[in-house]
Write an enzyme that holds these catalytic residues in place. Structure first.
Site, PDB file in Angstrom:
ATOM      1  N   ARG A  64      23.621  78.342  68.559  1.00  9.22           N
ATOM      2  CA  ARG A  64      23.919  78.562  67.143  1.00  9.22           C
ATOM      3  C   ARG A  64      23.308  77.462  66.254  1.00  9.22           C
ATOM      4  O   ARG A  64      22.854  77.744  65.150  1.00  9.22           O
ATOM      5  CB  ARG A  64      25.436  78.619  66.943  1.00  9.22           C
ATOM      6  N   HIS A  68      21.024  78.156  62.981  1.00  7.59           N
ATOM      7  CA  HIS A  68      21.350  77.631  61.642  1.00  7.59           C
ATOM      8  C   HIS A  68      20.310  76.626  61.150  1.00  7.59           C
ATOM      9  O   HIS A  68      20.218  76.379  59.947  1.00  7.59           O
ATOM     10  CB  HIS A  68      22.747  77.015  61.647  1.00  7.59           C
ATOM     11  N   ASN A  96      28.435  76.067  57.819  1.00  8.17           N
ATOM     12  CA  ASN A  96      28.344  75.008  58.835  1.00  8.17           C
ATOM     13  C   ASN A  96      29.599  74.144  58.947  1.00  8.17           C
ATOM     14  O   ASN A  96      29.957  73.692  60.037  1.00  8.17           O
ATOM     15  CB  ASN A  96      27.165  74.073  58.504  1.00  8.17           C
ATOM     16  N   HIS A 197      26.423  86.721  70.168  1.00  7.41           N
ATOM     17  CA  HIS A 197      27.888  86.704  70.106  1.00  7.41           C
ATOM     18  C   HIS A 197      28.511  87.244  71.392  1.00  7.41           C
ATOM     19  O   HIS A 197      29.659  87.661  71.407  1.00  7.41           O
ATOM     20  CB  HIS A 197      28.383  87.476  68.878  1.00  7.41           C
TER      21      HIS A 197
HETATM   22  C1  HEM Z   1      23.964  88.491  62.210  1.00  9.04           C
HETATM   23  C2  HEM Z   1      24.498  87.590  61.424  1.00  9.04           C
HETATM   24  C3  HEM Z   1      25.437  86.518  61.936  1.00  9.04           C
HETATM   25  C4  HEM Z   1      26.643  86.182  61.395  1.00  9.04           C
HETATM   26  C5  HEM Z   1      27.257  86.780  60.138  1.00  9.04           C
HETATM   27  C6  HEM Z   1      27.212  85.169  62.240  1.00  9.04           C
HETATM   28  C7  HEM Z   1      28.431  84.549  62.015  1.00  9.04           C
HETATM   29  C8  HEM Z   1      29.095  83.757  62.917  1.00  9.04           C
HETATM   30  C9  HEM Z   1      30.424  83.231  62.749  1.00  9.04           C
HETATM   31  C10 HEM Z   1      31.291  83.434  61.514  1.00  9.04           C
HETATM   32  C11 HEM Z   1      30.750  82.552  63.871  1.00  9.04           C
HETATM   33  C12 HEM Z   1      32.070  81.837  64.151  1.00  9.04           C
HETATM   34  C13 HEM Z   1      32.110  80.536  63.380  1.00  9.04           C
HETATM   35  C14 HEM Z   1      33.480  79.910  63.333  1.00  9.04           C
HETATM   36  O1  HEM Z   1      34.477  80.648  63.262  1.00  9.04           O
HETATM   37  O2  HEM Z   1      33.552  78.657  63.335  1.00  9.04           O
HETATM   38  C15 HEM Z   1      29.620  82.626  64.755  1.00  9.04           C
HETATM   39  C16 HEM Z   1      29.565  82.043  66.011  1.00  9.04           C
HETATM   40  C17 HEM Z   1      28.436  82.054  66.799  1.00  9.04           C
HETATM   41  N1  HEM Z   1      27.206  82.561  66.461  1.00  9.04           N
HETATM   42 FE1  HEM Z   1      26.783  83.753  64.902  1.00  9.04          FE
HETATM   43  N2  HEM Z   1      26.358  84.908  63.272  1.00  9.04           N
HETATM   44  C18 HEM Z   1      25.257  85.696  63.120  1.00  9.04           C
HETATM   45  C19 HEM Z   1      24.127  85.678  63.930  1.00  9.04           C
HETATM   46  C20 HEM Z   1      23.936  84.819  64.984  1.00  9.04           C
HETATM   47  C21 HEM Z   1      22.675  84.581  65.632  1.00  9.04           C
HETATM   48  C22 HEM Z   1      21.338  85.181  65.186  1.00  9.04           C
HETATM   49  C23 HEM Z   1      22.914  83.703  66.637  1.00  9.04           C
HETATM   50  C24 HEM Z   1      21.957  83.104  67.629  1.00  9.04           C
HETATM   51  C25 HEM Z   1      20.822  83.687  68.028  1.00  9.04           C
HETATM   52  C26 HEM Z   1      24.337  83.417  66.623  1.00  9.04           C
HETATM   53  C27 HEM Z   1      24.999  82.636  67.541  1.00  9.04           C
HETATM   54  C28 HEM Z   1      26.344  82.345  67.498  1.00  9.04           C
HETATM   55  C29 HEM Z   1      27.054  81.707  68.583  1.00  9.04           C
HETATM   56  C30 HEM Z   1      26.488  81.393  69.945  1.00  9.04           C
HETATM   57  C31 HEM Z   1      28.370  81.500  68.132  1.00  9.04           C
HETATM   58  C32 HEM Z   1      29.502  80.763  68.881  1.00  9.04           C
HETATM   59  C33 HEM Z   1      29.309  79.266  68.640  1.00  9.04           C
HETATM   60  C34 HEM Z   1      30.309  78.334  69.287  1.00  9.04           C
HETATM   61  O3  HEM Z   1      31.175  78.760  70.051  1.00  9.04           O
HETATM   62  O4  HEM Z   1      30.218  77.116  68.992  1.00  9.04           O
HETATM   63  N3  HEM Z   1      24.916  84.084  65.585  1.00  9.04           N
HETATM   64  N4  HEM Z   1      28.623  83.350  64.159  1.00  9.04           N
END
Ligand code: HEM
Ligand SMILES: *[C@@H]1O[C@H](CO)[C@@H](O)[C@H](O)[C@H]1NC(C)=O
Ligand SMILES: *[C@@H]1O[C@H](CO)[C@@H](O)[C@H](O)[C@H]1NC(C)=O
Ligand SMILES: *[C@@H]1O[C@H](CO)[C@@H](O)[C@H](O)[C@H]1NC(C)=O
Ligand SMILES: *[C@@H]1O[C@H](CO)[C@@H](O)[C@H](O)[C@H]1NC(C)=O
Length: 340
Positions: A64, A68, A96, A197
């Site tokens: 992630r 970002h 972030n 995800h």
């Molecule tokens: C399509 C649009 C996307 C949205 C709206 C989005 C939004 C989010 C949100 C809201 C979270 C949880 C954050 C929290 O509650 O602290 C999250 C977690 C995550 N996102 Fe996305 N995301 C998107 C696309 C992506 C992409 C393109 C990737 C990587 C290629 C990605 C990888 C991740 C990962 C791996 C997590 C878990 C991180 C952790 O456990 O530390 N996301 N995302």
């Protein structure tokens, strides 16, 4: 002025025992550090592996971080710059703040490389993060690929651009697509990269508006499966702690596989932006969700192609950036420019 980055490049792929792709684009190449720092990939892999062995979630967190970073002014390690008394970076931007994590792993890799002759002052933080993201996917059971290298690190960061460019979890499909198109990615990339995800965690605050009074209807989001809704209501009660963590993929929470798409087919996507991919009646997108759900190798192959595209967003050249000695700060205090 709106700036648009086009990730225009040619992909050459060979399918065999492994999927190998080479992106032919300007200054990036897989063997960029072959003569100067041949140990780069083994150093990154060993530090990522031990960090993830100690804390499984870090694999997701590092992937992630790369996302970002890349969506905000290109893959240039701008996200890694810490705030100081005289500098405001991207880490406190809304998408972030209290959410992105794993910085210490990248900083540890950088300091290990600075101790190696040849690598010192040579390897960019942007490239370290790109390799670490690939290794994190591999460590969690996902596909491997050849990483393109040669990015320079930014001289600054832009918090308002981070707020503008990163997609919101409350967004509908057209809103998400627009954020991807803005950086030169397309609908296929939206579906494939959202598959990230399949591991990692989200805080209650990222989806709790679905659980009780969705869009002021007085009822939960109707696209949530009832048994999953009940579990989430228990974990994220009204008025409860919005920071409580939840697996993005309830079935196989730490494995990089295609279960994310199978979750969507049974209305068990966690974020609004996840479930929308299946519920928004966009036939192109639904077709991809269905294919990736039934064929993991097809998902992996497209995920690799889309990662190569994302990792190639607006790489900086030597005249636009520098090789940081510490990923948290630009090399010269005089370069500090607060951009708000
Ligand atoms: C399509 C649009 C996307 C949205 C709206 C989005 C939004 C989010 C949100 C809201 C979270 C949880 C954050 C929290 O509650 O602290 C999250 C977690 C995550 N996102 Fe996305 N995301 C998107 C696309 C992506 C992409 C393109 C990737 C990587 C290629 C990605 C990888 C991740 C990962 C791996 C997590 C878990 C991180 C952790 O456990 O530390 N996301 N995302
Ligand atoms: C292992 O992870 C824990 C958090 O889960 C952290 O507090 C600790 O510092 C980590 N240890 C190492 C050696 O990275
Ligand atoms: C930061 O991004 C904003 C868009 O959100 C843009 O208007 C501004 O010019 C950028 N600042 C710098 C210094 O590039
Ligand atoms: C997205 O871009 C890739 C090339 O990068 C292309 O093969 C694919 O057809 C595009 N998908 C859509 C839906 O435009
Ligand atoms: C909220 O939950 C987080 C994560 O579980 C925890 O660290 C924090 O202490 C909790 N806050 C309160 C006020 O209970």
């Amino acid at each position: 002025m709106a700036v648009r980055w086009v990730a225009g490049f040619v992909l050459v792929c060979f399918t065999g025992a492994f999927l190998t792709c080479t992106s032919v684009m300007g200054q990036l190449s897989p063997d960029y550090y072959a003569d100067t720092c041949p140990d780069l990939e083994s150093v990154v892999k060993s530090i990522v592996d031990s960090a993830v062995d100690n804390e499984t979630r870090l694999a997701a967190s590092i992937l992630r971080l790369h996302f970002h970073d890349c969506f905000v002014g290109g893959c240039d390690a701008s996200l890694l710059l810490d705030d100081t008394d005289t500098f405001t970076g991207e880490q406190q931007a809304l998408p972030n703040r209290n959410s992105v994590r794993g910085f210490e792993v990248i900083n540890n890799i950088k300091s290990a490389l600075e101790d190696i002759e040849g690598c010192s002052g040579i390897v960019s933080c942007a490239d370290i993060l790109t390799v670490a993201a690939r290794d994190s996917v591999v460590k969690a059971g996902g596909p491997s690929w050849t990483v393109e290298l040669g990015r320079y690190d930014s001289l600054t960061a832009n918090q308002s651009l981070a707020n503008t460019n990163l997609p919101s979890p409350f967004s509908d499909v057209p809103g998400i697509i627009a954020k991807f198109v803005n950086v030169g990615l397309n609908e296929t990339d939206v579906v494939a990269l959202s598959g990230a995800h399949t591991f990692g965690k989200a805080q209650c605050g990222s989806f709790s508006r679905r659980l009780f009074n969705f869009q002021n209807t007085g009822a939960p989001d109707p696209t949530l499966a009832p048994d999953y809704l009940a579990i989430l209501q228990g974990r994220c009660p009204q008025g409860g702690n919005g920071s409580v963590l939840n697996d993005l993929d309830q079935g196989t929470p730490t494995t990089f596989d295609n279960s994310y798409y199978n979750n969507l087919l049974i209305n068990k996507g966690l974020l609004i932006s996840d479930q929308e991919l299946e519920s928004a009646s966009d036939s192109t997108i639904e077709g991809l969700v269905t294919s990736f759900a039934s064929d993991q190798s097809q998902f992996f192959a497209q995920f690799v192609l889309s990662m190569l595209k994302m990792s190639a967003i607006a790489p900086k050249s030597s005249s636009e950036g520098e090789i940081r000695t510490d990923c948290r700060f630009v090399n010269s205090g005089q370069d500090l420019v607060a951009s708000m």
